[in-house]
Design an enzyme around this catalytic site. Structure first.
Site, short mmCIF file in Angstrom:
data_model
loop_
_atom_site.label_atom_id
_atom_site.label_comp_id
_atom_site.label_asym_id
_atom_site.label_seq_id
_atom_site.Cartn_x
_atom_site.Cartn_y
_atom_site.Cartn_z
N SER A 1 -10.81 -24.94 -15.39
CA SER A 1 -10.12 -24.24 -14.32
C SER A 1 -10.58 -22.77 -14.02
O SER A 1 -11.22 -22.24 -14.92
CB SER A 1 -8.67 -24.12 -14.94
N TYR B 1 -9.68 -22.14 -7.26
CA TYR B 1 -8.66 -21.70 -6.42
C TYR B 1 -9.33 -20.62 -5.46
O TYR B 1 -9.97 -19.69 -5.97
CB TYR B 1 -7.61 -20.77 -7.32
N THR C 1 -8.23 -27.03 -5.36
CA THR C 1 -6.87 -27.41 -5.60
C THR C 1 -6.08 -26.80 -4.27
O THR C 1 -6.11 -25.43 -3.98
CB THR C 1 -6.24 -26.56 -6.89
N HIS D 1 0.31 -31.64 -9.18
CA HIS D 1 -0.04 -30.63 -10.12
C HIS D 1 1.02 -30.95 -11.25
O HIS D 1 1.45 -30.12 -11.96
CB HIS D 1 0.38 -29.24 -9.38
N ASP E 1 -3.69 -38.01 -10.73
CA ASP E 1 -3.08 -37.54 -11.73
C ASP E 1 -1.80 -37.38 -11.92
O ASP E 1 -0.99 -37.59 -10.78
CB ASP E 1 -3.96 -36.34 -12.29
C1 FNR Z 1 -2.28 -27.70 -15.20
N1 FNR Z 1 -2.92 -28.18 -13.80
C2 FNR Z 1 -3.74 -27.08 -13.18
N2 FNR Z 1 -4.22 -27.65 -12.08
C3 FNR Z 1 -5.48 -27.00 -11.31
O1 FNR Z 1 -5.88 -27.18 -10.41
N3 FNR Z 1 -5.53 -25.79 -11.97
C4 FNR Z 1 -5.10 -25.32 -13.22
O2 FNR Z 1 -5.61 -24.21 -13.55
C5 FNR Z 1 -4.09 -26.19 -13.72
N4 FNR Z 1 -3.52 -25.45 -14.85
C6 FNR Z 1 -2.60 -26.45 -15.43
C7 FNR Z 1 -2.14 -26.03 -16.92
C8 FNR Z 1 -1.17 -26.90 -17.32
C9 FNR Z 1 -0.62 -26.56 -18.86
C10 FNR Z 1 -1.03 -28.07 -16.99
C11 FNR Z 1 -0.12 -28.98 -17.73
C12 FNR Z 1 -1.47 -28.46 -15.88
C13 FNR Z 1 -2.58 -29.35 -13.23
C14 FNR Z 1 -3.66 -30.38 -14.12
O3 FNR Z 1 -4.85 -30.12 -13.30
C15 FNR Z 1 -3.04 -31.73 -13.45
O4 FNR Z 1 -2.90 -32.09 -11.98
C16 FNR Z 1 -1.88 -32.38 -14.24
O5 FNR Z 1 -1.61 -31.66 -15.51
C17 FNR Z 1 -1.66 -33.89 -14.20
O6 FNR Z 1 -0.41 -34.29 -14.78
P1 FNR Z 1 -0.30 -34.68 -16.23
O7 FNR Z 1 -1.39 -35.44 -16.50
O8 FNR Z 1 -0.19 -33.31 -17.00
O9 FNR Z 1 1.10 -35.28 -16.26
#
Ligand code: FNR
Length: 448
Positions: free
Chosen positions: A138, A162, A188, A304, A335
């Site tokens: 990330s 981002y 994203t 997300h 996801d």
């Molecule tokens: C995320 N996700 C996320 N996505 C992204 O593009 N950049 C980020 O920094 C983050 N940070 C983040 C932190 C935490 C704690 C979570 C749980 C999720 C979203 C992540 O990439 C993904 O889309 C989701 O987590 C998918 O869903 P599930 O597998 O958690 O149900």
């Protein structure tokens, strides 16, 4: 007519006979080895991690409707097995963007991963390389682009971007990802503003933290977590350490949400980045098509993890329509809600090239650091392969729509042309004052 009483022939107890049929559970099995599912790892994570941190991972936006939908959609899948097909020598691997990965799974980007466990992003990247699947770092990771590469010298690393309003910051990130051999930029696009995660607001887990007495009291019950946190270096947005002007963490965090993000930004990125470019965060066929028409190499069907726009559809519900729209050659990942190997099987059969897991590996990480992440993959891989074979399929690549019955709960996807009537809307000035205040704080200070 009555039967005569049953005559049971008895002998003196012989414990040696019992020993032959009963194997006692080895008392030295670790807590991770005793976890039989990702749900067990989640329970373990809850017991080993401060509540505010667990909630940051487990929680989602607003009323958490979408997060629940994501999970529930997988439970509506029915498998239709084919019998009398040899499934000896199973092959779970699949091609993905010009490479072959060990199974149709990869690690989604998650910010601040060293908060969940001090092993952090480096551990996840190490496991990803070990098992042969990609890892996406990330932009707001707590380990830098270079340090993650050091932990995974030969792994397939993706960088989640981002796009900030400052082109210099974007360029710095891209050139460093390029220099460190990251193969893919994951852009994203569902974070124009911050989602409102109420658990974080209640716990005070914002930037800067506004911890409540209850949160601090709860945290004091986890001395091991504290010790590790305090002895392994401070938490920063490690890849953004060089942002000019020394902005505060809150200012850096708010840069990650760009309300001005538009298709032209994608065009500029496409010109700049020659490697693979995947757009993460589409939930409609129209948006997915647009991303590919602008030159993206693939999309991630994602909301997300339900952390941004609540009441978005479950990703599995929109996957078949998006695959139909893009055709068989496009790269489509999904996801949200993947917690079991059978979820991966279902997603693959319904049109995904692979799934990304987020919370599933974070539960493992919180439960046991790097080994917990490995345990997550072991469990998912076992469930996946076993179920694939029971389904009568030898290779992941042979899975198709005929192996599942699934009725998406949305039938009018894309057909309304945006013309929903605005009936009985909940207008901003009707938002109760307490929620509005929290919303304001969130816009400036939510963890991304
Ligand atoms: C995320 N996700 C996320 N996505 C992204 O593009 N950049 C980020 O920094 C983050 N940070 C983040 C932190 C935490 C704690 C979570 C749980 C999720 C979203 C992540 O990439 C993904 O889309 C989701 O987590 C998918 O869903 P599930 O597998 O958690 O149900």
């Amino acid at each position: 007519m009555a039967l005569a009483p049953v005559q049971t022939a008895r002998q003196l107890p012989r414990w040696s006979e019992l020993r032959d049929v009963v194997q006692f559970k080895k008392p030295w099995l670790s807590r991770l080895e005793r976890a039989n599912s990702v749900r067990d790892l989640r329970d373990l994570a809850r017991r080993t991690t401060p509540r505010a941190v667990f909630d940051y991972v487990d929680g989602a936006a607003e009323e958490e409707i979408t997060a629940a939908r994501n999970v529930a959609a997988y439970r509506r899948v029915t498998f239709l097995s084919e019998t009398l097909r040899s499934v000896a020598d199973p092959d779970p691997s699949v091609p993905l963007l010009g490479r072959r990965i060990a199974m149709p799974l990869m690690f989604a980007p998650t910010g601040y991963t060293r908060m969940m466990h001090h092993h952090g992003e480096a551990a996840v990247a190490e496991v990803a390389q070990h098992v042969g699947v990609p890892y996406a770092l990330s932009t707001v990771g707590s380990t830098s682009i270079e340090d993650v590469r050091a932990a995974s010298p030969d792994g397939d690393l993706w960088f989640q971007l981002y796009l900030t309003p400052d082109p210099k910051v974007n360029e710095d990130l891209l050139s460093r990802a390029e220099a460190a051999g990251y193969t893919t930029i994951l852009l994203t696009v569902d974070t124009t503003v911050s989602g409102m995660r109420l658990r974080d607001v209640v716990n005070g887990l914002t930037i800067p933290p506004t911890l409540t007495a209850r949160t601090v009291l709860n945290m004091s019950r986890f001395p091991r977590w504290w010790f590790n946190k305090l002895t392994t270096g401070g938490m920063t947005f490690a890849s953004l350490a060089g942002v000019p002007g020394k902005p505060s963490p809150a200012e850096v965090a708010s840069m990650m949400f760009d309300p001005g993000l538009d298709l032209q930004a994608l065009d500029r990125l496409r010109v700049r980045w020659r490697g693979n470019l995947v757009v993460k965060g589409v939930t409609t066929p129209a948006s997915a098509r647009e991303a590919l028409e602008r030159g993206a190499d693939g999309v991630v069907v994602s909301n997300h993890g339900g952390r941004q726009l609540d009441r978005s559809p479950a990703t599995l519900d929109v996957l078949p329509a998006i695959r139909a729209e893009l055709g068989p050659a496009a790269t489509v990942l999904i996801d949200g809600g993947v917690l079991h190997g059978q979820d991966i099987l279902a997603a693959r059969a319904l049109g995904a090239d692979a799934v990304m897991i987020g919370r599933a590996y974070l539960y493992g990480l919180m439960a046991g650091g790097r080994d917990g992440v490995l345990r997550t993959v072991e469990l998912l891989a076992g469930e996946y392969q076993r179920s694939m074979q029971l389904l009568g399929v030898r290779r992941s690549e042979d899975l198709s729509g005929r192996h599942v019955a699934f009725h998406p709960s949305l039938s009018d996807l894309g057909s309304h042309d945006g013309q929903y009537p605005l009936s009985g809307g909940f207008l901003p000035d009707q938002v109760p004052a307490r929620t509005r205040g929290a919303g304001d704080a969130g816009a400036a200070g939510e963890l991304p």
